[in-house]
Design a protein around this motif. Sequence first.
Motif, PDB file in Angstrom:
ATOM      1  N   SER A   1       4.769  -4.565  -4.580  1.00 24.30           N
ATOM      2  CA  SER A   1       5.437  -5.867  -4.882  1.00 24.30           C
ATOM      3  C   SER A   1       4.743  -6.413  -5.765  1.00 24.30           C
TER       4      SER A   1
ATOM      5  N   HIS B   1      -0.200   2.996   2.211  1.00 27.01           N
ATOM      6  CA  HIS B   1      -0.258   2.391   0.867  1.00 27.01           C
ATOM      7  C   HIS B   1      -1.288   2.707  -0.200  1.00 27.01           C
TER       8      HIS B   1
ATOM      9  N   SER C   1       2.974   1.492  -8.915  1.00 31.15           N
ATOM     10  CA  SER C   1       4.236   1.095  -9.081  1.00 31.15           C
ATOM     11  C   SER C   1       5.313   0.656  -7.728  1.00 31.15           C
ATOM     12  N   LYS C   2       4.664   1.212  -6.723  1.00 28.12           N
ATOM     13  CA  LYS C   2       5.193   0.997  -5.436  1.00 28.12           C
ATOM     14  C   LYS C   2       5.052  -0.472  -4.735  1.00 28.12           C
TER      15      LYS C   2
ATOM     16  N   GLY D   1      -0.702   5.611  -2.354  1.00 33.94           N
ATOM     17  CA  GLY D   1       0.605   5.539  -2.942  1.00 33.94           C
ATOM     18  C   GLY D   1       0.347   4.928  -4.344  1.00 33.94           C
TER      19      GLY D   1
END
Length: 626
Positions: A442, A433, A439-440, A436
Amino acid sequence: MNVLSVENLSKSFGSRILFRNISFGIESGQKVGLVARNGSGKTTLFRILQGLDIPDSGEVAFNKNIRTGFLDQEPQFPAGLSVYEALFTGDSPQLQAVREYELALEAFEMKAGPETQQNLETAMNRMEEAAAWDMENRIKTVLHQLDIRSLNQKVETLSGGQVKRLALATLLIDEPDLLVLDEPTNHLDIEMIEWLESWIERSTLSLLLVTHDRHFLDNVCEEILELDQGGLFRHRGNYEYFLEKKAEREFNEERELEKDKNLFRRELEWVRRQPKARGTKSKSRLDAFDRLSEKLQRGPAQSDIEMGFRMQRLGNKILELHAVSKSYGEKPLLNRFEHIFRKGERVGIVGKNGSGKSTLLNLITGKTQPDEGKVVVGETVRFGYYSQAGLPMEEEKRVIEVVQEVGDSLTMADGSVLNASQLLKRFGFPPEHQFGPVSKLSGGEKKRLYLLTVLMDNPNFLILDEPTNDLDLDTLAVLESFLTDFPGCLLVVSHDRYFLDRLCEHLFIFEGQGKIRDFNGSYSEYRFLRNEEIRQEKADVAREKTPETKIETPESTRKKLSYKEKKELEELDALLPQLESRKSELEQALNDAGGDHEKIQELSEKLGKLQEELEEKELRWLELND
């Protein structure tokens, strides 16, 4: 009667499995809470229930004979609608009858005549046929409690909080058979939350609820569903019972995991001793080894976030507010407010939306200047300000880059130094994560990332504006633990009663018109005292308005009742004797209950609610008669 059935539902994004073969159902009148860590699939599950997303496998079935209402975390309305039009979008016969009646009444009051009189009588007849008079009263109550006033305002001009309250109001007014609510308490002040809680408790509707408000879960839900590591766990009982059972389950899982690790070590040694050709080995044993390896790779549930940062020393002079006043136009928010903060002081701020809570925080941090008075900040004070607006993040920026912009490392309480990647891992962001894009994440994960950037700045005076919004319950529990041990000063605006009770030793109560009440005690203590004050105020009003003491007002100076008020008075004249009769029946049943403790408790609760309703209706009857 079953109102919702979910069978063997699965959903994944690439290699990431959100949930696999989960099943649950909701019966008529059942109230169920859904809890899960941020990013575990709650929102995706809700989208599937709404038909906005498609599962990989499984089925969702709603009872065809019921109406279902959904409240999204960030609801939207079509542009161009007024608040009034948005409120009456429901399709129930009662709601449509009320809409026709309100329009006919408005036309009649603007221009009385034969045509408008006929239209009004037709609308009233339809109200009678649809049994919609109770709904009209409910509409008034809902709008008042959720502070929805400007009915002609366009929905696109509303703030996010106003849109959320409007969406909630439309559901409560339409009163569907099944409510599916995603974080309904966000953007509500505490009084609104307590009213909503009471409204749902009294209602016979079915409910599926996602919320981080633990008091709300405890008081409203009779069953808790937990979405964890792709599976669904069912706990029959309230939130407190769920916590007990979850702790038992995790303890058993740890023991099972330790056994699996020992077995894996033995099997790994056996695999290594065997010849390389797979065909010469026991296929069943090798398959079992592969399954065990996969299970261990999944590992236990994500470990708790660890927080323990080294705080900078706080001097003797911390923060002083001297006769601070602030107004916007004709609206006073603070009127000569004074307070001197002590070391380690922790203050909770509560009040209605728009009463000035965020303005006080902005005055303290220098974002806003007072109209009068002064704010004095000590030289050693280092603020950490977690605002409702959050941290503006570029959606395509990597998660680790957001943290590195604040700092490359941080010194912990034990003297160890952690780099950005290690800090993210402690905050529940695994390496996959970290690299990444934002935008990915929550909504709750973004809030958790923002919280980390605030704490990385090593503050000794924390200011938290609604920190519990969108954080999952596990993160909240760890945040509370960290703040309990935090040696600096704490100032927190929150509508989370559990959060306030655990952390704050006294409160600033924003009462409106610039008045701030400094209450020495917890929120629960304040609420108990305030309820007693309200009861006394009602009793005083009732005594003042009894026929024996009422001073007659000359007919010429008395305000005339509107058509709607006359109709309401007629209804109250008929309703009050019925309520009195029902009260007598309950009192008699209570006397006859003998030693049946369960029945006594049930009757006492009914009698208490009836008494509240009776007092409310009597006060309204007195107001109209005056």
